[in-house]
Write an enzyme that holds these catalytic residues in place. Structure first.
Site, PDB file in Angstrom:
ATOM      1  N   ASP A 174       0.822  -1.221   0.000  1.00 16.82           N
ATOM      2  CA  ASP A 174       0.000   0.000   0.000  1.00 16.82           C
ATOM      3  C   ASP A 174       0.849   1.261   0.000  1.00 16.82           C
ATOM      4  OD1 ASP A 174      -2.551  -1.204   0.033  1.00 16.82           O
ATOM      5  OD2 ASP A 174      -2.251  -1.711   2.138  1.00 16.82           O
ATOM      6  N   ARG A 229       1.332   6.254  16.668  1.00 19.48           N
ATOM      7  CA  ARG A 229       1.038   7.326  15.706  1.00 19.48           C
ATOM      8  C   ARG A 229       1.637   8.675  16.088  1.00 19.48           C
ATOM      9  NH1 ARG A 229       0.770   3.136  12.940  1.00 19.48           N
ATOM     10  NH2 ARG A 229      -1.259   2.166  12.626  1.00 19.48           N
ATOM     11  N   ASP A 261      -6.562   6.190  12.759  1.00 24.03           N
ATOM     12  CA  ASP A 261      -5.159   6.577  12.606  1.00 24.03           C
ATOM     13  C   ASP A 261      -4.988   7.894  11.857  1.00 24.03           C
ATOM     14  OD1 ASP A 261      -4.066   4.546  14.116  1.00 24.03           O
ATOM     15  OD2 ASP A 261      -4.126   3.120  12.455  1.00 24.03           O
ATOM     16  N   SER A 293      -5.880  -7.156   8.241  1.00 23.52           N
ATOM     17  CA  SER A 293      -5.077  -5.943   8.297  1.00 23.52           C
ATOM     18  C   SER A 293      -4.398  -5.941   9.667  1.00 23.52           C
ATOM     19  CB  SER A 293      -5.984  -4.722   8.133  1.00 23.52           C
ATOM     20  OG  SER A 293      -5.335  -3.600   8.669  1.00 23.52           O
TER      21      SER A 293
END
Ligand code: ARG
Length: 400
Positions: free
Chosen positions: A14, A93, A122, A174
């Site tokens: 990705d 994050r 996120d 995921s």
């Protein structure tokens, strides 16, 4: 002059497609990859990034920073989102955002970019963190706006630009992994009634296949910081956490299966594996119960864990609120020196012993043996005064 962007890059398909896509859109892409203990070899990342079109690729080891500055404060707050989730993905994050901003300033880039979708938490965490640190930087999130409508179209795009697509049949999940744990969603997990298939779990044994003998471990804390395991001192936090992940994982500990409320209003079913974190949470909670007086302990439990978890989950890491809560838990942590004994067995994490030089446990007060020093007549008078409001209530009620 070309627009320059620092992209949070995992090395996966990705984000590799994002490198190309941004490049095609006229950006100069510098990728940024942090080692936060995701357990992957990052050696080939720069080559991958450059093959996809990046002009520069930065790789940084942040394991200890992550452990010290993010995991530890969260542990000290005993923060669990909605009472269950130890915030593994959520915690990485703000750290990654902080580094994106650092490199954006260093390389004079006006943009940073991430690979998060428009449906998740996120994006919020990345963007709020970036803005808090540098409000003039613009954040790009290609996945939210690009033209691909399916996985197939993305794969086709990747093939066109020679971005390697692994031939192996992809798992339907995921997965986001770091030192503090693994987050797994998608595929069969999207049915909240269905038990997670065994292949969804990444770092824990199924409890039924865990060793038949329990394992006892002793975790030592110094002023609210885990510093030793079974008497062996660890200079580096992340190594201790990794070791606990390994031991706990073997015993199937730290699996969490939940439906959670995302920020964007969606409920999502997610599973987590956080053996190390959950062992430390159990241990730290127990140590606090020994060294904190009742008033402070109750105040802490009522006000801190839920609030802290919410702010981390909701992307509010870089706020005075978080700093103020850290000051509170930091004050309490000064008392949290001692050892906790834990029994791991078939998925359970059980505290079976605790001791501390700051222990407030007084055997002469607690005991029912002849060593007893508690004045039982004081108990009689205390109960009378404490119960007075109920006596009054009872009287008034019966009069009516
Ligand atoms: N739901 C979790 C959170 O918002 C984890 C999200 C991470 N992504 C994943 N692929 N599981 O913090």
């Amino acid at each position: 002059m070309k627009k320059r962007v620092i992209l949070a890059y995992s090395g996966g398909l990705d984000t590799s497609i994002i490198v190309r896509w941004l490049t095609e859109k006229g950006y100069e892409v510098i990728t940024y990859t942090a080692d936060v203990g995701q357990g992957e070899e990052l050696g080939e990342i720069p080559q991958k990034a450059k093959n996809a079109g990046a002009i520069e690729a930065i790789v940084e080891d942040l394991k200890e920073t992550f452990a010290e500055n993010y995991c530890l404060p969260t542990l000290r707050a005993l923060a669990l989102y909605e009472g269950k989730y130890p915030l593994t993905a959520a915690l990485s994050r703000p750290l990654i955002a902080e580094r994106l901003v650092y490199y954006a300033e260093k390389f004079k880039a006006d943009y940073v970019a991430h690979g998060s979708t428009g449906k998740g938490n996120d994006q919020v965490r990345f963007e709020l963190s970036v803005w808090a640190l540098n409000p003039d930087i613009e954040v790009l999130a290609p996945v939210r706006e690009w033209e691909f409508r399916s996985r197939e179209e993305q794969v086709e795009y990747a093939r066109k630009f020679n971005i390697p697509v692994k031939a192996t049949k992809e798992k339907p999940y995921s997965i986001d992994r770091n030192l503090w744990g693994v987050s797994i969603e998608c595929g069969p997990l999207e049915d909240p009634w269905q038990e997670p298939p065994e292949d969804a779990y990444q770092i824990t044994n199924p409890p039924e296949k865990a060793p038949d003998e329990p394992e006892y471990i002793t975790v030592g804390f110094k002023e609210g910081k885990p510093v030793s395991l079974n008497g062996e001192t660890y200079e580096e936090q992340h190594k201790l956490i990794q070791k606990l992940n390994e031991i706990g994982g073997r015993h199937g500990a730290g699996r969490i299966d939940m439906v959670e409320n995302r920020l964007v209003g969606i409920k999502s079913r997610e599973i987590y594996e956080a053996p190390g974190a959950m062992i430390l949470y159990e241990a730290y909670r127990d140590l606090l119960s020994l060294v904190l007086d009742r008033f402070t302990f109750h105040y802490f439990l009522t006000h801190i864990p839920h609030e802290y978890a919410k702010l981390v989950y909701e992307g509010l890491w870089f706020t005075p609120l978080r700093e103020a809560l850290d000051a509170f838990t930091g004050e309490i942590a000064k008392l949290a020196t001692g050892e906790v004994r834990i029994k791991l067995y078939k998925g359970s994490i059980q505290v079976v012993g605790r001791r501390s030089p700051n222990s407030l446990y007084v055997e002469e007060l607690a005991t029912y043996s002849e060593k007893d020093q508690f004045d039982q007549i004081a108990g009689k008078h205390f109960t009378k005064v404490w119960g007075l409001p109920l006596k009054v209530l009872g009287r008034v009620k019966r009069k009516k």
